[in-house]
Design an enzyme around this catalytic site. Structure first.
Site, short mmCIF file in Angstrom:
data_model
loop_
_atom_site.label_atom_id
_atom_site.label_comp_id
_atom_site.label_asym_id
_atom_site.label_seq_id
_atom_site.Cartn_x
_atom_site.Cartn_y
_atom_site.Cartn_z
N VAL A 65 0.73 -0.74 0.07
CA VAL A 65 0.11 0.07 -0.27
C VAL A 65 0.69 1.19 -0.13
O VAL A 65 0.47 2.18 -0.45
CB VAL A 65 -0.66 -0.13 1.33
CG1 VAL A 65 -1.80 1.25 1.14
CG2 VAL A 65 -1.80 -1.28 1.53
N ALA A 66 2.28 1.73 1.18
CA ALA A 66 2.68 2.76 0.89
C ALA A 66 3.50 1.80 1.99
O ALA A 66 3.54 1.50 2.65
CB ALA A 66 1.90 3.23 1.45
N LYS A 67 4.99 3.04 1.69
CA LYS A 67 5.92 3.11 2.96
C LYS A 67 5.72 4.63 3.79
O LYS A 67 5.69 5.89 2.90
CB LYS A 67 6.75 3.36 1.75
CG LYS A 67 8.21 3.16 3.01
CD LYS A 67 9.52 1.98 3.53
CE LYS A 67 10.31 2.16 4.10
NZ LYS A 67 9.85 2.67 5.64
N GLY A 68 5.75 4.53 4.20
CA GLY A 68 5.17 5.38 5.78
C GLY A 68 6.60 5.53 5.84
O GLY A 68 7.53 5.01 5.89
N PHE B 289 7.40 5.55 9.53
CA PHE B 289 8.12 4.78 9.96
C PHE B 289 7.51 3.11 9.27
O PHE B 289 8.68 2.32 10.28
CB PHE B 289 6.77 4.90 11.32
CG PHE B 289 7.21 5.91 12.24
CD1 PHE B 289 7.79 4.47 13.19
CD2 PHE B 289 7.64 6.49 12.74
CE1 PHE B 289 7.94 4.71 14.61
CE2 PHE B 289 8.36 7.02 13.84
CZ PHE B 289 8.65 6.76 14.79
N GLY B 290 7.05 2.77 8.74
CA GLY B 290 6.61 1.70 7.94
C GLY B 290 6.62 1.29 6.91
O GLY B 290 6.42 2.41 7.12
N ASP C 261 -0.27 15.17 14.34
CA ASP C 261 0.10 15.02 12.21
C ASP C 261 -1.29 15.47 12.17
O ASP C 261 -1.37 14.23 11.15
CB ASP C 261 0.71 13.73 12.80
CG ASP C 261 1.48 14.03 11.47
OD1 ASP C 261 1.64 15.16 10.49
OD2 ASP C 261 2.69 12.41 10.46
#
Ligand SMILES: Nc1ncnc2c1ncn2[C@@H]1O[C@H](COP(=O)(O)OP(=O)(O)OP(=O)(O)O)[C@@H](O)[C@H]1O
Length: 388
Positions: A90-93, A95-96, A207
């Site tokens: 899905v995504a690379k944040g 943090f994770g 945030d």
């Protein structure tokens, strides 16, 4: 008009220790090959394991790398993990990594955030990481993305929640350019209810930004990512400089003291961008430069916006937090919200047209693979700065 603008563009990154961001289609690679698959920029490699290779549960006494994360991240029996199948990346944040998975037991599609334990320790964010889960467990609200489950493997933490198929508000905004005032009004009312709810619980989110607002299948909002949130009692003040630069209130950029009112500033920035298609102030390289820009900006709204919306933005983007709008009755009596009932059920009565309108189809998911603990090889590349 002193407002500098920056239109829809790449997602702004939160202020946290630096780490790699570019991530390719490594999940597809993971599913298609046997060896460890590097996650670009993260120093992380995922080695898929068959059920027979699943690492055994730790015995007693528990190793410190397990006990440190208890009780927020219980140790899960491996059978539970094997009921999960990876459907895609899905995504690379910051943090994770967020993966889309199928929970075969419950026949439900979920999202799992996978956070390397070593990164949590390296960045000294253990307390924050546990706080994220305990806050997400505590909150139950129609416009908050609740926690489904959390657990730990040998080397990773897992945070699971329902998968939001409609994506996030940032993607929708980028596709739409900007929204009509009617849509902004609805989104604003939903966010007002969420922030009032969180602040009443003594939680400051810190945030609030488009990327952290997911959309449910009818286009209504779900605030997510409590990774920077903390409990802040009434009258208590925070001093940590954190958030996403373009959304951070002047009192946060200057290192505090600040309170829950900082979230209302972020809401002002977000609504400005939703309605005008531009951020009120262009991003700067760091918080010092950003503070200078914020101080110099007059935050005047574009003339195309209605006087009622321009007034709302001015009253949220107010440099003095004590004069900022921040209580439910401030919004209930505001001209921009005339005729709006601040009731979650009524707000959700109809689907949000712009969010549920057909969009280009997503890439088809790869064949499901078994979700094994990700017994990852976490060797960081040499010369990587510390922390991050
Ligand atoms: N439940 C979900 N359903 C669908 N997409 C999700 C879900 N959770 C997260 N995402 C997507 O993944 C992105 C990153 O998620 P999240 O913000 O939780 O991670 P993070 O590591 O804390 O990122 P950052 O700190 O950069 O905001 C979100 O912007 C959203 O697009």
């Amino acid at each position: 008009m002193g407002a500098t603008s920056s239109g829809p563009g790449p997602a702004p990154a939160p202020v946290r220790p630096p780490q790699g961001r570019a991530v390719g289609s490594w999940v597809r690679a993971l599913l298609g090959r046997a060896g460890p698959v590097p996650v670009p920029g993260s120093g992380l490699a995922l080695a898929p394991r068959g059920p027979a290779e699943e690492p055994p549960l730790p015995g007693w006494p528990l190793p410190q790398l397990v006990s440190l994360f208890l009780p927020e991240f219980p140790v899960r029996p491996s059978a539970r993990q094997q009921q999960l199948k990876i459907l895609g990346f899905v995504a690379k944040g910051s943090f994770g990594t967020i993966l889309k998975v199928l929970d075969c037991g419950r026949e439900k599609v979920c999202a799992v955030k996978v956070v390397p334990k070593v990164e949590v320790l390296r960045r000294d964010t253990l307390k924050q990481c546990k706080e994220e889960v305990s806050i997400q467990r505590q909150v139950r609200h129609p416009f908050v993305h609740g926690l489904g489950d959390s657990w730990q493997g040998q080397r990773h933490l897992f945070i699971m929640c329902t998968y939001c198929s409609t994506g996030d508000l940032h993607a929708l905004w980028r596709a739409a350019g900007r929204f009509t005032e009617a849509t902004v009004r609805l989104f604003a009312a939903e966010l007002v209810l969420v922030l009032v709810y969180l602040h009443d619980l003594g939680i400051v989110h810190r945030d609030v930004k488009m990327e952290n607002i997911l959309l449910d299948e009818r286009g209504h909002l779900k605030l997510t990512d409590f990774g920077l949130s903390r409990h802040l009692r009434w009258g208590e003040r925070a001093h940590t400089i954190c958030g996403t630069l373009q959304y951070m209130a002047p009192e946060v950029l200057s290192g505090g003291p600040y309170s829950h009112a900082a979230d209302w500033w972020s809401l002002g920035v977000l609504l400005f961008a939703l309605a005008s298609g531009e951020f009120p102030v262009a991003p700067a390289g760091d918080h010092v430069a950003m503070l200078e820009r914020v101080k110099q900006s007059s935050y005047e709204s574009p003339p195309a916006l209605s006087p009622a919306l321009a007034r709302l933005l001015a009253e949220l983007l107010c440099h003095n937090p004590l004069h900022r709008l921040r209580y439910l009755h401030h919004f209930q009596g505001h001209p921009f919200f005339r005729g709006v009932t601040f009731d979650a059920d009524l707000l959700q009565k109809d689907p949000v047209a712009v969010a549920v309108a057909p969009r280009p189809p997503e890439q088809p998911p790869p064949d499901p693979a078994t979700f094994a603990d990700f017994a990852c090889d976490l060797a960081a590349p040499p010369g990587r700065p510390w922390p991050g």
